[in-house]
Scaffold this motif. Sequence first.
Motif, PDB file in Angstrom:
ATOM      1  N   ALA A  72       0.817  -1.214   0.000  1.00 33.02           N
ATOM      2  CA  ALA A  72       0.000   0.000   0.000  1.00 33.02           C
ATOM      3  C   ALA A  72       0.852   1.266   0.000  1.00 33.02           C
ATOM      4  CB  ALA A  72      -0.938   0.005   1.202  1.00 33.02           C
ATOM      5  N   SER A  73       2.086   1.154   0.467  1.00 33.56           N
ATOM      6  CA  SER A  73       2.945   2.339   0.594  1.00 33.56           C
ATOM      7  C   SER A  73       3.773   2.627  -0.651  1.00 33.56           C
ATOM      8  CB  SER A  73       3.901   2.172   1.788  1.00 33.56           C
ATOM      9  OG  SER A  73       3.171   2.009   2.994  1.00 33.56           O
ATOM     10  N   LEU A  74       3.755   1.720  -1.620  1.00 30.59           N
ATOM     11  CA  LEU A  74       4.537   1.944  -2.838  1.00 30.59           C
ATOM     12  C   LEU A  74       3.944   3.129  -3.605  1.00 30.59           C
ATOM     13  CD1 LEU A  74       5.042  -1.705  -4.152  1.00 30.59           C
ATOM     14  CD2 LEU A  74       6.747  -0.246  -3.037  1.00 30.59           C
ATOM     15  N   PRO A  75       4.725   4.146  -3.886  1.00 32.63           N
ATOM     16  CA  PRO A  75       4.204   5.293  -4.638  1.00 32.63           C
ATOM     17  C   PRO A  75       3.904   4.901  -6.082  1.00 32.63           C
ATOM     18  CG  PRO A  75       6.567   5.510  -4.335  1.00 32.63           C
ATOM     19  CD  PRO A  75       6.149   4.325  -3.521  1.00 32.63           C
ATOM     20  N   LEU A  76       2.874   5.484  -6.656  1.00 27.36           N
ATOM     21  CA  LEU A  76       2.513   5.168  -8.029  1.00 27.36           C
ATOM     22  C   LEU A  76       3.658   5.464  -8.987  1.00 27.36           C
ATOM     23  CD1 LEU A  76      -1.195   6.397  -8.226  1.00 27.36           C
ATOM     24  CD2 LEU A  76      -0.350   4.036  -8.174  1.00 27.36           C
ATOM     25  N   GLU A  77       4.493   6.440  -8.635  1.00 25.22           N
ATOM     26  CA  GLU A  77       5.630   6.781  -9.487  1.00 25.22           C
ATOM     27  C   GLU A  77       6.594   5.604  -9.660  1.00 25.22           C
ATOM     28  OE1 GLU A  77       3.830  10.391  -7.905  1.00 25.22           O
ATOM     29  OE2 GLU A  77       4.591   8.557  -6.949  1.00 25.22           O
ATOM     30  N   SER A  78       6.605   4.693  -8.687  1.00 30.82           N
ATOM     31  CA  SER A  78       7.499   3.534  -8.787  1.00 30.82           C
ATOM     32  C   SER A  78       6.839   2.371  -9.508  1.00 30.82           C
ATOM     33  CB  SER A  78       7.936   3.085  -7.389  1.00 30.82           C
ATOM     34  OG  SER A  78       6.844   2.536  -6.661  1.00 30.82           O
ATOM     35  N   MET A 115      12.279   0.954 -14.985  1.00 29.14           N
ATOM     36  CA  MET A 115      12.021  -0.409 -14.551  1.00 29.14           C
ATOM     37  C   MET A 115      12.827  -1.317 -15.475  1.00 29.14           C
ATOM     38  SD  MET A 115       7.896  -0.497 -14.031  1.00 29.14           S
ATOM     39  CE  MET A 115       6.968   0.981 -13.643  1.00 29.14           C
ATOM     40  N   VAL A 116      13.355  -2.396 -14.931  1.00 32.12           N
ATOM     41  CA  VAL A 116      14.194  -3.302 -15.724  1.00 32.12           C
ATOM     42  C   VAL A 116      13.594  -4.698 -15.702  1.00 32.12           C
ATOM     43  CG1 VAL A 116      16.467  -4.350 -15.960  1.00 32.12           C
ATOM     44  CG2 VAL A 116      16.279  -1.953 -15.267  1.00 32.12           C
ATOM     45  N   PHE A 117      13.271  -5.218 -16.892  1.00 34.27           N
ATOM     46  CA  PHE A 117      12.735  -6.565 -17.034  1.00 34.27           C
ATOM     47  C   PHE A 117      13.791  -7.464 -17.672  1.00 34.27           C
ATOM     48  CE2 PHE A 117       8.431  -4.326 -17.718  1.00 34.27           C
ATOM     49  CZ  PHE A 117       8.253  -4.192 -16.346  1.00 34.27           C
ATOM     50  N   LEU A 118      14.097  -8.581 -17.025  1.00 37.97           N
ATOM     51  CA  LEU A 118      15.117  -9.514 -17.504  1.00 37.97           C
ATOM     52  C   LEU A 118      14.451 -10.650 -18.278  1.00 37.97           C
ATOM     53  CD1 LEU A 118      17.204  -9.751 -14.196  1.00 37.97           C
ATOM     54  CD2 LEU A 118      17.398  -8.052 -16.033  1.00 37.97           C
ATOM     55  N   GLN A 119      14.724 -10.705 -19.572  1.00 32.29           N
ATOM     56  CA  GLN A 119      14.150 -11.752 -20.416  1.00 32.29           C
ATOM     57  C   GLN A 119      15.117 -12.929 -20.540  1.00 32.29           C
ATOM     58  OE1 GLN A 119      13.669 -10.812 -24.548  1.00 32.29           O
ATOM     59  NE2 GLN A 119      12.858 -12.836 -25.051  1.00 32.29           N
ATOM     60  N   THR A 120      14.747 -14.062 -19.957  1.00 26.96           N
ATOM     61  CA  THR A 120      15.555 -15.275 -20.067  1.00 26.96           C
ATOM     62  C   THR A 120      14.843 -16.352 -20.888  1.00 26.96           C
ATOM     63  OG1 THR A 120      14.626 -16.328 -18.090  1.00 26.96           O
ATOM     64  CG2 THR A 120      16.472 -14.787 -17.765  1.00 26.96           C
ATOM     65  N   GLY A 150      20.280   3.412 -10.253  1.00 29.09           N
ATOM     66  CA  GLY A 150      19.051   4.126  -9.922  1.00 29.09           C
ATOM     67  C   GLY A 150      17.791   3.563 -10.547  1.00 29.09           C
ATOM     68  N   VAL A 151      17.774   2.246 -10.835  1.00 31.57           N
ATOM     69  CA  VAL A 151      16.545   1.652 -11.366  1.00 31.57           C
ATOM     70  C   VAL A 151      15.491   1.626 -10.261  1.00 31.57           C
ATOM     71  CG1 VAL A 151      17.898   0.247 -12.943  1.00 31.57           C
ATOM     72  CG2 VAL A 151      17.115  -0.757 -10.794  1.00 31.57           C
ATOM     73  N   LYS A 152      14.227   1.641 -10.647  1.00 29.99           N
ATOM     74  CA  LYS A 152      13.187   1.693  -9.619  1.00 29.99           C
ATOM     75  C   LYS A 152      12.444   0.379  -9.426  1.00 29.99           C
ATOM     76  CE  LYS A 152       9.679   3.889 -12.610  1.00 29.99           C
ATOM     77  NZ  LYS A 152       8.857   5.118 -12.745  1.00 29.99           N
ATOM     78  N   GLY A 182      15.232  -0.400  -1.278  1.00 32.78           N
ATOM     79  CA  GLY A 182      13.925   0.135  -1.638  1.00 32.78           C
ATOM     80  C   GLY A 182      13.433  -0.210  -3.026  1.00 32.78           C
ATOM     81  N   VAL A 183      14.029  -1.224  -3.660  1.00 28.96           N
ATOM     82  CA  VAL A 183      13.653  -1.585  -5.035  1.00 28.96           C
ATOM     83  C   VAL A 183      12.682  -2.767  -5.025  1.00 28.96           C
ATOM     84  CG1 VAL A 183      14.493  -2.342  -7.286  1.00 28.96           C
ATOM     85  CG2 VAL A 183      15.882  -0.783  -5.894  1.00 28.96           C
ATOM     86  N   PRO A 184      11.453  -2.599  -5.521  1.00 33.19           N
ATOM     87  CA  PRO A 184      10.509  -3.714  -5.628  1.00 33.19           C
ATOM     88  C   PRO A 184      10.961  -4.722  -6.679  1.00 33.19           C
ATOM     89  CG  PRO A 184       9.368  -1.591  -5.721  1.00 33.19           C
ATOM     90  CD  PRO A 184      10.835  -1.316  -5.900  1.00 33.19           C
ATOM     91  N   VAL A 185      10.404  -5.927  -6.594  1.00 34.27           N
ATOM     92  CA  VAL A 185      10.761  -7.034  -7.490  1.00 34.27           C
ATOM     93  C   VAL A 185       9.486  -7.616  -8.092  1.00 34.27           C
ATOM     94  CG1 VAL A 185      11.596  -9.422  -7.490  1.00 34.27           C
ATOM     95  CG2 VAL A 185      12.919  -7.635  -6.335  1.00 34.27           C
ATOM     96  N   ILE A 186       9.551  -8.008  -9.364  1.00 38.63           N
ATOM     97  CA  ILE A 186       8.462  -8.766  -9.985  1.00 38.63           C
ATOM     98  C   ILE A 186       8.993 -10.131 -10.390  1.00 38.63           C
ATOM     99  CG2 ILE A 186       6.735  -8.881 -11.807  1.00 38.63           C
ATOM    100  CD1 ILE A 186       6.873  -5.899 -12.090  1.00 38.63           C
TER     101      ILE A 186
END
Length: 217
Positions: A72-78, A115-120, A150-152, A182-186
């Motif tokens: 809930a605390s993650l800012p929309l900007e991130s 944002m950085v997406f790693l394609q494997t 500085g990736v978010k 402070g970096v979220p993960v997907i």
Amino acid sequence: MRIIDLSHELTPSFVDDRSKLSTVDIRSIFCHLFKPDPSVEWHIAHLFCTSSHVSTHIESPYHWTKEGRDIASLPLESLIGPAIKLNLSHKKRGETITLEDVKESSKGLLREGDMVFLQTNHSKLWGTEEYWYDSPYLSIEAARWLVEYGVKLVGIDGPRLDCYRTQGRERYVIHEVLHGNGVPVIENIANLDEFKDRGTAFVLPIKIRGIDAFPVR
């Protein structure tokens, strides 16, 4: 403008892995308080119960850092903004994604705040037992470099960013590096082969206070 769905579909009774913890239970319930007029032909509501880490999901820093931001605390900007894909599809199962791999694949693409997406292409095994094991994983040096750049947000088309074969605390060291800064993960991203090198991503979990992760589309 082309819109690409980077998430896997959830189905009732879905089991995410052998732990049996990441499951989906969807039940139809009768709404006594909101019973429709008899003339209404169809009316249904559902009770939805699942792990916060099921299928394609975002993990907030709170997942691995007690004082970190929860979902809930993650800012929309991130969660909304420019994203790049690093093509690492040459990596074999169980191989390390090294600092050199990240630097080479991001050359001319990466900008601060991306944002950085790693394609494997490990996502091609989705729906099989093999998917949960021996996926390519990020090295500590590469994770630290991304943080310093500085990736978010960092995401991958596999079940984890860490090395599955390591034991103890080292098994989650990449989570510590990213969440600790402070970096979220997907995890469990889908269809990265359709995503061009650069685009705009929307990663929007439901705003629930006090939880560490939540499925996203």
